[in-house]
Enzyme design. Structure first.
Site, mmCIF file in Angstrom:
data_model
loop_
_atom_site.group_PDB
_atom_site.id
_atom_site.type_symbol
_atom_site.label_atom_id
_atom_site.label_comp_id
_atom_site.label_asym_id
_atom_site.label_seq_id
_atom_site.Cartn_x
_atom_site.Cartn_y
_atom_site.Cartn_z
ATOM 1 N N ASP A 176 11.108 4.853 8.947
ATOM 2 C CA ASP A 176 9.944 4.646 9.864
ATOM 3 C C ASP A 176 10.374 3.754 10.722
ATOM 4 O O ASP A 176 9.517 3.314 11.399
ATOM 5 C CB ASP A 176 8.676 3.583 8.984
ATOM 6 C CG ASP A 176 6.696 3.150 9.605
ATOM 7 O OD1 ASP A 176 7.029 4.762 10.001
ATOM 8 O OD2 ASP A 176 6.476 2.681 10.300
ATOM 9 N N GLY A 221 -1.271 -9.362 15.197
ATOM 10 C CA GLY A 221 -0.488 -7.288 14.783
ATOM 11 C C GLY A 221 -1.469 -6.983 13.556
ATOM 12 O O GLY A 221 -1.414 -7.752 12.562
ATOM 13 N N VAL A 261 0.386 -8.860 10.855
ATOM 14 C CA VAL A 261 1.374 -10.306 11.579
ATOM 15 C C VAL A 261 0.508 -11.190 11.866
ATOM 16 O O VAL A 261 -0.809 -11.018 12.988
ATOM 17 C CB VAL A 261 1.567 -9.493 12.425
ATOM 18 C CG1 VAL A 261 3.325 -10.360 12.634
ATOM 19 C CG2 VAL A 261 2.558 -8.226 12.400
ATOM 20 N N MET A 293 0.792 -0.829 7.548
ATOM 21 C CA MET A 293 1.237 -1.577 6.637
ATOM 22 C C MET A 293 0.476 -2.778 6.228
ATOM 23 O O MET A 293 1.167 -3.626 5.380
ATOM 24 C CB MET A 293 2.730 -1.659 6.395
ATOM 25 C CG MET A 293 3.098 -0.398 6.279
ATOM 26 S SD MET A 293 5.376 -0.337 7.163
ATOM 27 C CE MET A 293 5.281 1.710 6.900
ATOM 28 N N GLY A 294 -0.016 -3.440 7.345
ATOM 29 C CA GLY A 294 -0.697 -4.853 7.015
ATOM 30 C C GLY A 294 -1.035 -4.915 8.460
ATOM 31 O O GLY A 294 -0.995 -4.850 9.091
ATOM 32 N N LYS A 303 3.561 -11.234 7.584
ATOM 33 C CA LYS A 303 3.370 -10.387 7.394
ATOM 34 C C LYS A 303 3.119 -9.624 5.987
ATOM 35 O O LYS A 303 3.274 -9.815 5.261
ATOM 36 C CB LYS A 303 4.520 -8.695 8.074
ATOM 37 C CG LYS A 303 3.449 -7.721 8.144
ATOM 38 C CD LYS A 303 5.005 -6.659 8.211
ATOM 39 C CE LYS A 303 3.542 -5.242 8.274
ATOM 40 N NZ LYS A 303 4.421 -4.217 9.701
ATOM 41 N N GLY A 354 -1.772 -3.069 11.076
ATOM 42 C CA GLY A 354 -1.277 -1.613 11.708
ATOM 43 C C GLY A 354 -1.439 -1.238 10.326
ATOM 44 O O GLY A 354 -2.331 -1.669 9.656
#
Length: 543
Positions: A164, A38, A45, A42-43, A61, A40
């Protein structure tokens, strides 16, 4: 446990994994990174193994910034400490196990590895039923309630605001007893990423614009729990209608700010006329979406109380106290509102390029709104009459890891006498036709079954509509996604033979399931009749 559904199966079929510097590397001489699962804003995974615990699967993460100084390192450690405490306090918040920094000073943290789907993936298929909505919302609220009540840090209680809340951060997993459990992800990370010094508002803004409260977008430093409540209101609206409460012409910061600060939210019915909810729930949603902080529920407890009222109203439908008349309804199968009427289907003619024979095939019918999936079957008149109003079922069989093909089976079943008609068809997801039909089935959620009598083959004589389950629709989406990234290990004909073999193995299970469904339906009808007679004789005794 699993953090995200593992999308990649390239290693299973001999295809190289996506190039990534971290894959195959050790972090802290302990965590072996296996795959990217994954990513996004923010970073990223990763799926990893904890070699100190026998290769136990965990999720890592790695954030999208470096720790430039000691002050940032301390802030990161503080937020991870807070997140870890929350995960221990509430089963509805993902557990954080450890943290650290990579060799290039990039922070990471280690989490439990969850199996399931996030809410965004689920809402892609369809809005939630009211009962599913209440179940998920209650668990989200319990997680938020725990965080908002705060944790103890150096002898003081600090309420924790998520900042968030969005569908991607709500994860539906299963516990050890196979019960569905909701977990909230990424607590504290948005706050940490926005605390970088020397940044302007738009540079440092971290959050998902469609779900941010107006005060969050204005850059207020002291956000309180009511900011999360606003985001929860947006999320709840989307869960019920399948659509966002605000419409914008672009995805820019300014456009979303104007929407959140000045656009009034529509009612649920204005967005989706099929959505009918109790007034207390509609009122709760509108109050959560209030522009002014003081006009919203002041804490999660108030929301939990209102959700309980809604749940009680829905459960309390058997007895109307004012009239003492028992409210009962027949156990019926819900047929979806469709873009194509049965009358339109009855006007369809058997294609000239198809033989006059007992065969079946799928076809996409065009409507002004979208293509609608149908299945055309030619059968003897006697069989059509026999199966027309009986039990119908849809099954999908796949060995997607070796070849991107589905066996789509429509089953017609009559319990007395026991008779079954099987209508199988292979959908090859390598070609556009197969892809379009599978995608249409997933998106529409139903298909029309058109019957053409063998004795009078030109015109459609009868039509019925079959619905897919939410699990079937999600399966189709997943199979389409996987089919784009796999290599075929066998030939098309070999895949058909493999699916035929699997199909023959499953026939008995399918028949047992249909027989059980038929029995349950009969028992449900008997229960309804018993209740009706009880009510009838009760009214007679009063007259």
């Amino acid at each position: 446990m699993i953090f995200m559904p593992q999308k990649k199966i390239e290693n299973m079929v001999g295809q190289k994994a996506e190039l990534d510097d971290y894959i195959g590397q050790f972090l802290n001489n302990r965590y072996l990174i296996r795959d990217l699962i994954g990513k996004g804003g923010m970073g990223r995974v990763y799926l990893a193994e904890d070699t100190a615990k026998g290769g136990m699967p965990i999720a890592i993460k790695i954030l999208s910034l470096s720790l430039a100084n000691q002050q940032m390192s301390q802030r990161f450690a503080r937020e991870i400490f807070i997140g870890a405490q929350l995960g221990r306090k509430s089963k509805h918040i993902v557990r954080i196990l450890s943290y650290g920094v990579t060799e290039d000073k990039t922070p990471y943290y280690v989490m439990e590895y969850l199996q399931g789907k996030n809410l965004k993936q689920i809402l892609k298929i369809q809005p939630l039923t009211i009962s599913k909505f209440l179940e998920i919302c209650n668990q989200i609220c319990l997680g938020l309630q725990c965080a908002h009540q705060g944790i103890s840090l150096k002898g003081e209680i600090y309420p924790i605001v998520h900042r968030d809340i969005k569908p991607e951060n709500i994860f539906l997993s299963e516990d050890s007893k196979e019960r569905e459990i909701v977990k909230i992800l990424d607590f504290g990370i948005a706050k940490f990423l926005t605390e970088r010094s020397g940044m302007t508002l738009t540079d440092s803004f971290i959050g998902s614009l469609p779900y941010c409260s107006p005060e969050h977008m204005e850059g207020r430093k002291l956000l309180d729990v009511r900011s999360d409540i606003y985001s929860l209101g947006v999320l709840m609206f989307e869960m019920l209608t399948g659509k966002h409460p605000f419409q914008t012409k672009s995805n820019s910061f300014g456009t979303w700010y104007q929407a959140h600060r000045f656009q009034m939210p529509p009612t649920l019915e204005e967005v989706n006329p099929q959505v009918k909810v109790p007034q207390v729930l509609e009122k709760l949603l509108m109050s959560c979406l209030a522009k002014e902080v003081s006009d919203r529920p002041q804490n999660i407890n108030q929301i939990l109380e209102d959700l309980e009222k809604v749940n009680s109203q829905i459960n309390d439908v058997l007895l109307n106290n004012s009239s003492d008349i028992l409210k009962v309804s027949l156990p019926v199968k819900l047929v979806p509102a469709t873009f194509l009427s049965e009358q339109e289907c009855l006007q369809k003619n058997w294609p000239k390029n198809k033989p006059i024979a007992p065969i079946g095939f799928p076809h996409l019918l065009q409507t002004p709104q979208r293509p609608i999936p149908t299945f055309w079957a030619m059968l003897p008149k006697q069989e059509i009459a026999k199966f027309l109003n009986k039990v119908h079922s849809t099954e999908f069989i796949s060995k997607i890891n070796v070849y991107p093909m589905l066996l789509w089976v429509t089953v017609l079943y009559d319990a007395q006498p026991s008779m079954t008609k099987w209508l199988p068809y292979f959908l090859d997801l390598k070609d556009n036709k197969g892809q379009n039909i599978a995608r249409s089935l997933a998106e529409v959620g139903y298909y029309h079954l058109l019957f053409f009598p063998l004795e009078e083959p030109n015109r459609c004589s009868h039509v019925t509509t079959l619905s897919l389950t939410a699990n079937q629709r999600q399966q189709l989406v997943d199979w389409l996604d996987i089919s784009q990234r796999t290599n075929e290990l066998i030939l098309s004909n070999q895949a058909k033979n493999l699916l035929k073999t699997e199909y023959e193995k499953l026939k008995l299970d399918i028949l047992q399931k249909l027989a059980a469904d038929h029995k349950a339906e009969k028992e449900g009808l008997k229960t309804w009749m018993d209740k009706f007679l009880e009510m009838f004789f009760k009214l007679l005794s009063r007259s």
